[in-house]
Design an enzyme around this catalytic site. Structure first.
Site, PDB file in Angstrom:
ATOM      1  N   SER A 434      34.931  37.975  41.636  1.00 32.63           N
ATOM      2  CA  SER A 434      35.429  38.782  40.515  1.00 32.63           C
ATOM      3  C   SER A 434      34.344  39.010  39.476  1.00 32.63           C
ATOM      4  CB  SER A 434      36.582  38.068  39.815  1.00 32.63           C
ATOM      5  OG  SER A 434      37.577  37.737  40.723  1.00 32.63           O
ATOM      6  N   HIS A 455      34.846  44.121  45.799  1.00 36.94           N
ATOM      7  CA  HIS A 455      35.805  43.516  44.875  1.00 36.94           C
ATOM      8  C   HIS A 455      37.139  44.240  44.930  1.00 36.94           C
ATOM      9  CE1 HIS A 455      37.141  42.442  40.565  1.00 36.94           C
ATOM     10  NE2 HIS A 455      37.573  41.574  41.437  1.00 36.94           N
ATOM     11  N   GLU A 467      35.777  47.933  43.991  1.00 36.85           N
ATOM     12  CA  GLU A 467      34.453  48.024  43.377  1.00 36.85           C
ATOM     13  C   GLU A 467      33.427  47.629  44.436  1.00 36.85           C
ATOM     14  OE1 GLU A 467      35.552  47.062  38.691  1.00 36.85           O
ATOM     15  OE2 GLU A 467      34.901  45.419  39.973  1.00 36.85           O
ATOM     16  N   ASN A 505      36.983  44.187  35.176  1.00 31.69           N
ATOM     17  CA  ASN A 505      37.201  42.899  34.511  1.00 31.69           C
ATOM     18  C   ASN A 505      36.404  42.809  33.214  1.00 31.69           C
ATOM     19  OD1 ASN A 505      39.046  41.886  36.272  1.00 31.69           O
ATOM     20  ND2 ASN A 505      37.562  40.807  37.532  1.00 31.69           N
TER      21      ASN A 505
HETATM   22  P1  NAD Z   1      42.425  30.830  46.373  1.00 32.53           P
HETATM   23  O1  NAD Z   1      42.162  29.525  45.709  1.00 32.53           O
HETATM   24  O2  NAD Z   1      43.832  31.247  46.580  1.00 32.53           O
HETATM   25  O3  NAD Z   1      41.734  30.849  47.785  1.00 32.53           O
HETATM   26  C1  NAD Z   1      40.459  30.307  48.028  1.00 32.53           C
HETATM   27  C2  NAD Z   1      40.476  29.710  49.410  1.00 32.53           C
HETATM   28  O4  NAD Z   1      39.161  29.350  49.783  1.00 32.53           O
HETATM   29  C3  NAD Z   1      41.310  28.446  49.534  1.00 32.53           C
HETATM   30  O5  NAD Z   1      42.267  28.632  50.533  1.00 32.53           O
HETATM   31  C4  NAD Z   1      40.315  27.371  49.951  1.00 32.53           C
HETATM   32  O6  NAD Z   1      40.874  26.460  50.854  1.00 32.53           O
HETATM   33  C5  NAD Z   1      39.258  28.232  50.620  1.00 32.53           C
HETATM   34  N1  NAD Z   1      37.962  27.573  50.762  1.00 32.53           N
HETATM   35  C6  NAD Z   1      37.289  26.793  49.892  1.00 32.53           C
HETATM   36  N2  NAD Z   1      36.128  26.381  50.464  1.00 32.53           N
HETATM   37  C7  NAD Z   1      36.056  26.930  51.684  1.00 32.53           C
HETATM   38  C8  NAD Z   1      35.122  26.868  52.765  1.00 32.53           C
HETATM   39  N3  NAD Z   1      34.030  26.145  52.677  1.00 32.53           N
HETATM   40  N4  NAD Z   1      35.400  27.582  53.864  1.00 32.53           N
HETATM   41  C9  NAD Z   1      36.508  28.315  53.946  1.00 32.53           C
HETATM   42  N5  NAD Z   1      37.435  28.366  52.991  1.00 32.53           N
HETATM   43  C10 NAD Z   1      37.219  27.687  51.868  1.00 32.53           C
HETATM   44  O7  NAD Z   1      41.615  31.897  45.523  1.00 32.53           O
HETATM   45  P2  NAD Z   1      41.838  33.475  45.395  1.00 32.53           P
HETATM   46  O8  NAD Z   1      42.646  33.750  44.207  1.00 32.53           O
HETATM   47  O9  NAD Z   1      42.255  34.000  46.711  1.00 32.53           O
HETATM   48  O10 NAD Z   1      40.363  33.955  45.074  1.00 32.53           O
HETATM   49  C11 NAD Z   1      39.377  34.065  46.062  1.00 32.53           C
HETATM   50  C12 NAD Z   1      38.255  34.935  45.555  1.00 32.53           C
HETATM   51  O11 NAD Z   1      38.773  36.230  45.240  1.00 32.53           O
HETATM   52  C13 NAD Z   1      37.596  34.431  44.280  1.00 32.53           C
HETATM   53  O12 NAD Z   1      36.229  34.736  44.342  1.00 32.53           O
HETATM   54  C14 NAD Z   1      38.276  35.242  43.205  1.00 32.53           C
HETATM   55  O13 NAD Z   1      37.473  35.377  42.051  1.00 32.53           O
HETATM   56  C15 NAD Z   1      38.444  36.561  43.907  1.00 32.53           C
HETATM   57  N6  NAD Z   1      39.498  37.419  43.374  1.00 32.53           N
HETATM   58  C16 NAD Z   1      40.693  36.892  43.002  1.00 32.53           C
HETATM   59  C17 NAD Z   1      41.674  37.726  42.490  1.00 32.53           C
HETATM   60  C18 NAD Z   1      43.008  37.177  42.072  1.00 32.53           C
HETATM   61  O14 NAD Z   1      43.745  37.866  41.381  1.00 32.53           O
HETATM   62  N7  NAD Z   1      43.364  35.973  42.491  1.00 32.53           N
HETATM   63  C19 NAD Z   1      41.429  39.098  42.372  1.00 32.53           C
HETATM   64  C20 NAD Z   1      40.202  39.620  42.789  1.00 32.53           C
HETATM   65  C21 NAD Z   1      39.251  38.750  43.291  1.00 32.53           C
END
Ligand code: NAD
Length: 686
Positions: A434, A455, A467, A505
């Site tokens: 993000s 993104h 993005e 963002n």
């Molecule tokens: P989340 O915590 O739901 O998911 C992250 C996952 O990564 C978890 O399931 C965890 O087990 C896994 N993980 C951690 N280490 C790992 C590894 N070594 N190998 C494989 N898997 C691993 O988080 P999220 O909300 O899905 O966010 C994920 C990414 O997306 C982040 O970079 C976040 O900034 C971005 N993002 C989130 C949103 C949102 O609204 N939540 C929106 C846009 C972008």
């Protein structure tokens, strides 16, 4: 760019049953990607056809039909930009004049709606005596209110007597406010908008047969007389919906409701038409309508051309992988599988997360089967090509690996390095970060040139923005593939540089930062939300925080503070709220009342006086203006239109505000702050 002119072509058919029938075809000579529209020239062509028809004495009936896949999409939007009152009045009168002549023809007329029928397309159809509708018509809608104008070719006056006021309000107001919701053919027929639903294969012949029957009297169409029972409630409902959605920031829905009410209460048609003309003359030159025309152009036309995509062939997607199967990863997996139909590998470190991801992905497929959009065998096949794994090895052979693990730079860097061990040198590695630096993540890799930011926004299925983040080392094949993936996933891709928070963002946080600062001055949450909603935003900043998570906001605030400490603060009030164990700001079970803990966590500065609503908006807009200007100057985006596309498609800022740069220009904020407009500062060498 001016649209190709829609010509109204007349031919005649000698029907053995019904005598001489006129066939009036609308066609602009282009394929379905450029629909029929009604410019001044098109209306002149219709007038020409009517001149001829009115001299024909032996015509017994007329059928109006479009070109393949398209009936008509309404007025030519290109002519709306910069329109003044006189233009609007003339355009509305020209449509009323021509369509009324069509309505006055002394024999049965049938609009054979063979394809998409939107706006003025629907209005011309309403001027025929009858309507048949093809089961393949892709979209039926009255989109004017979505564009902050009103149907001004008779739509508000002819629809209520045909389908009743509640139906007319649904089509003209509620659907338009629901992000321009389109109706499918069965719904339109059920509503009474069309008289017959005809399977696409037989559409033309069956429509001719219907017209023949109507001419000979063998066919009759029964329509229920609309009653005015429930009229007051329906009108009140519509006005409430307009308040909820726009908070009074654009007049169009209210004007449309008044016009529908006039017709529904038995208003005179000629007077109703005159009211439509006057209303359009007021609305079309307005800030809101002009911003909407711009918003429509940048989100429906410009972004589809994918500005910034290099002219280099993209790598085809024959196998894809997602690392991190959490909230975002599972949604991204579902989208990739559904759109590319390529074998998919879902990798996580947590077995339970993988099981949830499987439920999400398979659930999406099941939903499509239930809706009849996917056959069960295909769904079964797609389920069978997904691998859920704790290991990296199954990613071998992937063309794209998209990481969506926790937002921690070191973790992401390490994971990309591990992925690099099992994939080939050209596999595209994308990050869904993000706000983190894409270049920093790529830094330690053997092939940093294949790393790019993709993104996506939550919820992935709903928000159309993508993005595309180009890091310093990203090569053209990688960038081109990123755009191509965007297209395959039907997302609107906007290119931006690798700067913290990218476009949306970063701007949103600047805006929210100003709103959070108001808390220190003694404003309460609802007061701040209401001040912002008066700009026409569907949600206030604190309502939004409840949805997207205070902790996520704090994390992004910290990342941006690290990058730009003078402009992004990590507000103490936000920090204290994020530490609480409560879901958001408001306890909605009580109405819009903040949780006690949240209220108590807020510290007001001694001696501060609360800001007025104007001051709150001013602080937010100034902050955004400053940031947008910096983004343009430093080349985060090439063009202010990219910023506006981001705000419109990524966070749902209203069309009638033109995203944000257009709004700042239209309201004079840009000129006051910078001595010039923001939109138009193009080609800044991204
Ligand atoms: P989340 O915590 O739901 O998911 C992250 C996952 O990564 C978890 O399931 C965890 O087990 C896994 N993980 C951690 N280490 C790992 C590894 N070594 N190998 C494989 N898997 C691993 O988080 P999220 O909300 O899905 O966010 C994920 C990414 O997306 C982040 O970079 C976040 O900034 C971005 N993002 C989130 C949103 C949102 O609204 N939540 C929106 C846009 C972008």
């Amino acid at each position: 760019m001016s649209e190709a002119t829609t010509e109204f072509k007349l031919t005649y058919y000698e029907s053995p049953r019904a005598g001489r029938l006129a066939l009036l075809t609308m066609d602009n000579g282009e394929d379905h990607r450029r629909p029929n529209t009604f410019s001044r020239e098109a209306l002149a062509s219709l007038e020409g056809a009517l001149d001829e028809l009115e001299t024909q004495e032996d015509v017994k009936g007329l059928m109006l039909v479009g070109k393949p896949h398209v009936f008509a999409a309404g007025a030519d939007m290109n002519s709306f930009w910069g329109a003044d009152e006189a233009f609007a009045r003339g355009a509305s009168q020209a449509g009323h004049g021509a369509f009324s002549r069509l309505a006055a023809l002394p024999y049965p007329t049938l609009a054979a709606i063979n394809g998409a029928c939107v706006g003025g397309g629907l209005e011309i159809a309403l001027h025929c005596d009858y309507r048949s509708l093809s089961s393949a018509a892709a979209a039926i809608a009255s989109s004017e209110v979505f564009l902050s104008i009103i149907p001004a070719w008779g739509g508000t006056q002819l629809l209520p007597p045909l389908v009743g006021a509640p139906g007319a309000l649904r089509v003209i107001v509620h659907n338009a406010l629901a992000n321009n919701r389109m109706m499918k053919p069965p719904e339109a027929v059920e509503l009474g908008l069309a008289d017959r639903l005809i399977p696409a294969v037989d559409f033309f012949d069956d429509s001719v047969a219907l017209l023949e029957g109507l001419v000979t009297g063998e066919e009759t169409i029964e329509r229920a007389e609309p009653s005015d029972v429930g009229l007051d409630d329906a009108l009140a409902d519509a006005r409430r919906a307009a308040d909820d959605r726009t908070h009074g920031a654009t007049p169009a829905p209210y004007v449309a409701i008044d016009l529908i009410e006039f017709a529904a209460r038995g208003g005179d048609l000629a007077e109703g038409r005159a009211r439509e003309v006057a209303a359009l003359a007021d609305l079309l030159p307005s800030r809101q309508a002009q911003a909407s025309v711009y918003s429509f152009d940048i989100t429906q036309r410009r972004v589809r051309k994918q500005p910034g995509k290099p002219d280099t062939p993209a790598r085809p997607m024959t196998k894809v992988g997602v690392v991190g199967a959490g909230l975002m990863g599972a949604q991204l997996g579902a989208l990739l599988l559904g759109r590319t139909e390529a074998p998919l590998v879902m990798k996580d470190i947590d077995e339970e997360v993988l099981e949830q991801a499987r439920a999400t992905i398979e659930g999406e497929l099941d939903k499509r089967v239930e809706r009849g959009r996917l056959n069960p065998a295909r769904a079964g096949f797609l389920k069978s090509i997904v691998t859920y794994t704790l290991d990296y090895e199954p990613l071998a052979g992937a063309d794209l690996v998209l990481e969506a693990v926790v937002e921690v730079a070191d973790v992401k860097r390490k994971i990309l390095a591990e992925v690099e061990q099992v994939v080939d040198a050209g596999t595209i590695l994308a990050t869904n970060t993000s706000a983190l630096s894409v270049a920093a993540m790529a830094g330690g890799l053997a092939h940093p040139e294949r790393v790019v930011g993709l993104h996506f926004f939550h919820p992935v299925a709903v928000l159309p923005l993508l993005e595309v983040v180009r890091a310093e080392g990203t090569n053209d094949t990688t960038l081109s593939t990123a755009f191509e993936v965007g297209k395959q996933l039907r997302k609107s891709a906007v290119l931006c540089a690798d700067t913290p928070g990218f476009i949306v963002n970063r701007l949103l946080l600047r805006f929210t930062g100003a709103c959070v600062a108001a808390l220190r001055h003694g404003n309460d949450f609802a007061e701040i939300d209401d001040a912002v909603k008066a700009l026409g935003m569907p949600m206030g900043p604190f309502e939004l925080l409840g949805f997207s998570g205070v902790e996520v906001a704090l994390r992004t605030a910290k990342a941006l503070h690290d990058a730009y400490p003078d402009r992004f603060e990590v507000d103490e009030n936000l920090r204290r709220i994020a530490e609480l164990d409560v879901p958001g700001i408001y306890d909605w079970s009580q109405g819009r009342v903040p949780f006690d803990e949240v209220r108590e966590a807020v510290h007001v500065e001694g001696g501060a006086t609360p800001w007025t609503a104007d001051e709150i908006r001013e602080a937010g807009l100034q902050a955004v203006a400053e940031e947008a200007r910096i983004m343009l100057d430093e080349g985060t985006v090439a063009d202010a239109r990219d910023i506006d596309t981001g705000m419109l498609l990524g966070v749902g800022w209203p069309f009638f505000n033109g995203g944000i740069c257009m709004y700042l220009d239209q309201t004079g904020v840009s000129q006051r702050l910078f001595g010039e407009r923001l939109v138009g500062l193009e080609d800044r060498g991204l």
